[in-house]
Write an enzyme that holds these catalytic residues in place. Sequence first.
Site: not given
Length: 494
Positions: A257-259, A262
């Site tokens: 996921s994007k999270r 990061a």
Amino acid sequence: MENNRPVRVRFAPSPTGRMHLGSGRTALYNYLLARKTGGTFVLRIEDTDRKRLVPGAEEELIEGMKWLGINFDEGPGIGGPYGPYRQSERKAIYQEYADKLVEAGHAYPCFCTPDRLERMRQEQQKRKEPPHYDRTCRNLSPEEAKRRVEAGEPHVIRFKSPMEGTTTVRDVLRGEITVENRTIDDYILVKTDGFALYHLAATVDDHLMDISHVIRGSEWLPSLPLHVLIHRAFGWVEPEYCHLSVFLKPSGKGKMSKRESADLLKDGYSIYVMDLKELGYLPEAVVNWIALMGWSYDDHTEFFSLKDLVEKFSLEHLNPSPAAINFTKFDHFAGLHVRNLQVEDLAQRMKPFFEKAGYAADLDTLVKIAPIVQERLVTLDEAPDLAGFFFKTEILPAAEELVPAGMTREQALDVARQSLAVLAAAPELTPEAAEAPMRELVEKLGLKAGQVFGLLRVAVTGQKVSPPLFESMMIMGRERVLKQVEQAVRMLEG
RNA sequence: GCCUCCAUCGUCUAGGGGACCAGGACGCAGCCCUUUCAAGGCUAAAACGCGAGUUCGAAUCUCGCUGGAGGCACCA
């Protein structure tokens, strides 16, 4: 299954985000098959959705491919006989082909509003039915549909998919896949604004661009029957399809996921290709690593250059099951490829990382440093941490670090003084000339080599961890080395 | 919910009926080497999801189950 006729393949990303490992691998496999067969590799930008367009995404994509060494033969910027290669520049073509489909009775205008469709979907959800279009406008008479279109009523074009029977498609990795036609929706081909949607645009382009093999991510597998049906509705023969397995997050539980992406950066990793460059990874390592996630050559060969891969790659050895991303293994490959570099090449590649760390590193010195850091590096980014001291104007170790474990300050001082005398007496500070007398001293003092060399290491480099001591001293030069040891003596005295 | 795909050590994988009490790699543990850190060498632990069937014989073929993943937009 696979002959060696020249293929025409394409990598067709949408510029809606950053280039990640998955797209890198898809591009790589397409490239490899093209080079292996002496075929052509096309880059096509799928930018039909203007709302989702991310500025700079196309540039980063091309930059990423270039960094990895994956060069395309036709595409934006370089052109080719099948252009244009951006779908946003092909709008009229899709309109034309959509019209053909309507005329032939394979597609129809639909006047249902997004509002109505949304309500319909919600009710279907409530009834636990799969969401699908209820085909209201499919039953409109062609005359009425035509009249309303000409009156300017907003509409989309939908594909008229068969309502019974089955459709059988072929995937290179999975063989034949048969689906019930009633599970295939009347998908929208052209939006109200006149822009084609992926299914139409990609299918038309694959045909018009004479693509022989479609190698893409397996997220497209569910819509493969639709694509095949569209080809057939036009009377075309569909290309060969090969759907690659997805990359899973390191835990193996689902896609990244994007999270999570990061968070990864905090640990020095990233799934974004250009981040990997920034982090100091070699493109060779990235290529080697992702090539082996879903493809293998045999039961023991793992080290591959791009050139090796071109030679060895084939669709037969592809693995259809999903693969979890494993950065630990990536580090292993990263190290292997650093060690594989020519010394001058390594020096050249380390330069920007030294500069980024604030060191005025000259190439001549870097060429000397390269051999002694080479087998210690995983990423280029680590080089300044290990060897930055060569470029420091002042190296000031902490006094307490000069005292080896299990030794008093007085003992350390004595060792430092005697070492200084031995080094100063050596004809030159090369490993050949300096190491032997130093070892004699170690023996004379009844100490361990590690104790004495450890003290000297800190004195000379200012670091507890460094490249091999005598090699480092040679590169630093006699004068600086003696100055450092003298400094250490003074520090231990004070 | 529906559709589709997938299923070998923790992870990436080899294997395509007998060559498999399953091979390699990463990681992990131990040992060797060693001036730190690495690199290198050696050793160990570690897997065919479950159940039926086909067969003289199944990790390999078939079916079911289970598990996992992907998809189901006027996104791609």
